[in-house]
Design a protein around this motif. Structure first.
Motif, short mmCIF file in Angstrom:
data_model
loop_
_atom_site.label_atom_id
_atom_site.label_comp_id
_atom_site.label_asym_id
_atom_site.label_seq_id
_atom_site.Cartn_x
_atom_site.Cartn_y
_atom_site.Cartn_z
N LYS A 150 29.10 -5.83 9.86
CA LYS A 150 28.33 -5.97 8.63
C LYS A 150 28.26 -7.42 8.17
N ALA A 151 29.18 -8.25 8.65
CA ALA A 151 29.19 -9.64 8.22
C ALA A 151 29.50 -10.55 9.40
N LEU A 152 29.18 -11.82 9.24
CA LEU A 152 29.51 -12.84 10.24
C LEU A 152 29.06 -12.44 11.64
N SER A 153 27.85 -11.95 11.78
CA SER A 153 27.39 -11.59 13.11
C SER A 153 25.92 -11.91 13.26
N LEU A 154 25.58 -12.33 14.47
CA LEU A 154 24.18 -12.59 14.76
C LEU A 154 23.45 -11.25 14.88
N PRO A 155 22.18 -11.21 14.49
CA PRO A 155 21.46 -9.94 14.56
C PRO A 155 21.09 -9.56 16.00
N MET A 156 21.17 -8.25 16.28
CA MET A 156 20.66 -7.73 17.55
C MET A 156 19.17 -7.46 17.40
N LEU A 157 18.75 -7.14 16.20
CA LEU A 157 17.34 -6.90 15.91
C LEU A 157 17.10 -7.08 14.41
N VAL A 158 16.03 -7.79 14.08
CA VAL A 158 15.62 -7.93 12.68
C VAL A 158 14.16 -7.51 12.58
N CYS A 159 13.84 -6.75 11.55
CA CYS A 159 12.46 -6.31 11.36
C CYS A 159 12.09 -6.48 9.88
N ALA A 160 10.96 -7.09 9.61
CA ALA A 160 10.48 -7.19 8.23
C ALA A 160 9.06 -6.64 8.17
N VAL A 161 8.80 -5.86 7.13
CA VAL A 161 7.50 -5.20 7.00
C VAL A 161 6.94 -5.46 5.62
N LYS A 162 5.62 -5.69 5.57
CA LYS A 162 4.93 -5.77 4.28
C LYS A 162 3.70 -4.88 4.39
N VAL A 163 3.45 -4.05 3.37
CA VAL A 163 2.24 -3.22 3.40
C VAL A 163 1.45 -3.37 2.11
N THR A 164 0.13 -3.25 2.24
CA THR A 164 -0.75 -3.12 1.09
C THR A 164 -1.44 -1.77 1.22
N VAL A 165 -1.43 -0.98 0.14
CA VAL A 165 -1.99 0.37 0.26
C VAL A 165 -3.20 0.56 -0.66
N ASN A 166 -4.05 1.48 -0.26
CA ASN A 166 -5.15 1.92 -1.11
C ASN A 166 -4.80 3.32 -1.59
N LYS A 167 -4.39 3.41 -2.84
CA LYS A 167 -3.85 4.68 -3.32
C LYS A 167 -4.94 5.73 -3.50
N ASP A 168 -6.17 5.29 -3.81
CA ASP A 168 -7.27 6.26 -3.99
C ASP A 168 -7.56 6.99 -2.68
N LYS A 169 -7.59 6.22 -1.60
CA LYS A 169 -7.91 6.83 -0.31
C LYS A 169 -6.66 7.31 0.43
N ASN A 170 -5.48 6.97 -0.12
CA ASN A 170 -4.20 7.24 0.55
C ASN A 170 -4.16 6.64 1.96
N THR A 171 -4.58 5.37 2.06
CA THR A 171 -4.56 4.69 3.35
C THR A 171 -3.79 3.36 3.25
N ILE A 172 -3.42 2.83 4.40
CA ILE A 172 -2.82 1.49 4.48
C ILE A 172 -3.97 0.49 4.62
N SER A 173 -4.12 -0.43 3.66
CA SER A 173 -5.21 -1.42 3.80
C SER A 173 -4.80 -2.52 4.76
N GLU A 174 -3.51 -2.89 4.67
CA GLU A 174 -3.06 -3.97 5.54
C GLU A 174 -1.55 -3.86 5.74
N ALA A 175 -1.08 -4.22 6.93
CA ALA A 175 0.36 -4.21 7.17
C ALA A 175 0.73 -5.45 7.95
N SER A 176 1.89 -6.05 7.64
CA SER A 176 2.41 -7.06 8.56
C SER A 176 3.79 -6.62 9.03
N ILE A 177 4.00 -6.81 10.32
CA ILE A 177 5.26 -6.40 10.95
C ILE A 177 5.79 -7.60 11.73
N ALA A 178 6.96 -8.10 11.30
CA ALA A 178 7.58 -9.22 12.01
C ALA A 178 8.88 -8.74 12.63
N LEU A 179 9.14 -9.19 13.86
CA LEU A 179 10.31 -8.73 14.60
C LEU A 179 10.99 -9.89 15.32
#
Lengths: 307, 160
Positions: free
Chosen positions: A202-231
């Motif tokens: 949990k501490a003092l260790s290099l990551p084996m995998l890191v993932c960051a996600v950002k999403v923008t949604v359209n709530k009226d249509k219940n869809t994802i307008s845009e997503a970014s996925i960094a790994l």
């Protein structure tokens, strides 16, 4: 030249002849110009000092920029957040503004090294070291951040998507240039983010995998307008999975969409086999888990419910 | 190599030293000032045995260029006991709880705990573990160390 353990452990000096502490940006850039590649910028020095001790790099002088004015602040400028080039991980991790408006970056900054490292090491340095799974590079890449780089010739802005060139190599030359600002758009209405990290401890260790996600949604249509996925580390540089991002554009918010995205991302990533950080097969499986889990968390933060 | 004059506060006292620009803080403390309470473990900023407080914040002295402490306030493990030699609550609690085996990481553990208790006299266990997360101990399994910090925070409360 490889050094024996004894030489390495007891070699005390860092073999530089000058340690310079300029008081202004102009002065710092002048010094770098004068030394023509034989001097290098140091801020926290948590990467540079061990590299010097191991003789991985050889320098005549260090140019300590921690005395430069107005570079250690976290500010809101219009609709953007600006991190000064000297902002430390501890500052970012404890900032209420970052917690509220870019939680994924807050968590990433709080995962680097140890409390002692986070008190000294700068986020700009984390980017400049150019490691493929750097804990702030990945969320900043997902946030479409850009950096301002100052040199003797003036200033230029570089989007992070063009900043990372290869393992340990970025668009910034630390013997010539100084990273003065990191800029990004905080998460707004109908947006959500997530940061996930896999490591042995949990501490003092290099990551084996890191993932960051950002999403923008359209709530009226219940869809994802845009997503970014960094790994990371799934390629020599921090990696944006544009392929999966394109597939998510306009997709309905449901479990099938998430499962497809997870499969797609996994197929597109090529982590190395590593005895320390896990096999390629294992990490590809974990990419699936993280992309799906990251999307779920980001969608929840954006105010969506998944059936 | 030419030396630079440097003033800073060390354990509450004003100091002036002349150092070469490539001196790391740990070597000034141990070799020049004889403060050997701070330990050298990995010498690369991983293990935390060399932790000192810079303006109250824990930092690894093995990778800190000494010049960076100019004008600032530094506390080492030697600075915790008071003038009469009475130990800090954390030091006392480490003894009472048997929180040291080989003792090599102890200064690092205590300095990180000190920084925590200065800011937060009433930490929960998660906060204690977080504050100690930058120091590696290869003997104890950490349980007694965490317990010692809990005890120290209770001792502090009793005194107040």
């Amino acid at each position: 030249m490889s050094l024996t353990f004894k030489e390495l452990h007891w070699a005390k000096d860092i073999r530089v002849q000058q340690y310079l502490q300029p008081k202004t940006l102009e002065e710092a850039l002048h010094i770098l110009q004068d030394y023509r590649g034989r001097a290098r910028v140091i801020a926290g020095g948590t990467d540079v000092i061990p590299q010097l001790r191991k003789r991985d790099i050889e320098l005549e002088a260090l140019v300590d920029i921690t005395g430069l004015p107005d570079m250690a602040n976290i500010e809101k400028d219009g609709d953007k957040i600006i991190l000064g080039g000297l902002t430390t991980h501890a500052q970012v991790a404890s900032s209420q503004l970052i917690k509220d408006q870019a939680g994924l970056l807050s968590e990433g900054a709080g995962s680097v090294g140890s409390p002692q490292i986070r008190n000294i090491a700068t986020v700009a340095g984390n980017l400049i070291s150019g490691q493929p799974a750097a804990d702030t590079s990945i969320p900043l890449l997902a946030l479409d951040a850009s950096v301002t780089i100052a040199s003797g010739e003036g200033e230029r802005a570089v989007p992070l998507s063009e900043f990372f060139l290869d393992l340990g190599k970025t668009a910034l030359d630390p013997c010539k240039e100084i990273l003065t600002r990191i800029k990004f758009q905080p998460l707004g209405k109908d947006q959500g983010g997530a940061y996930l990290r896999l490591s042995k401890r949990k501490a003092l260790s290099l990551p084996m995998l890191v993932c960051a996600v950002k999403v923008t949604v359209n709530k009226d249509k219940n869809t994802i307008s845009e997503a970014s996925i960094a790994l990371g580390p799934v390629a020599p540089t921090p990696f944006r999975d544009r392929h999966t991002e394109d597939a998510l554009k306009g997709a309905p918010i449901n479990l099938t969409t998430l499962a497809d995205a997870a499969e797609g991302a996994s197929a597109y990533c090529s982590p190395r086999d590593s005895l320390l950080r896990g096999s390629c097969d294992y990490r590809q499986e974990m990419v699936k888990v993280f992309v799906k889990r990251g999307l779920v968390r980001a969608l929840e933060q954006a105010g969506c419910t998944l059936d | 190599m030419s030396t630079t004059k440097l003033s800073f506060k060390l354990n509450g006292h004003s100091m002036e030293v002349a150092i070469a620009p490539n001196t790391l803080l740990i070597d000034l403390l141990r070799d020049d000032l004889g403060l050997t309470g701070t330990k050298v473990g990995c010498r690369e900023g991983e293990c935390g045995a060399c932790t000192v407080l810079l303006d109250g914040e824990p930092v690894n002295s093995c990778i800190l260029p000494t010049i960076k402490v100019a004008g600032r306030s530094l506390t080492t493990i030697e600075g915790l006991a008071n003038e009469e030699g009475e130990l800090d609550e954390i030091q006392q609690a480490f003894m009472d709880e048997g929180a040291a085996q080989c003792g090599f990481c102890t200064p690092g553990m205590i300095m990180n705990a000190k920084a925590l208790l200065n800011k937060n006299p009433n930490p929960d266990e998660a906060e204690i573990r977080q504050s100690l997360s930058g120091v590696l101990c290869r003997c104890t399994g950490y349980q007694k160390i965490v317990q010692a910090v809990v005890t120290a925070s209770q001792m502090k409360k009793l005194q107040e």
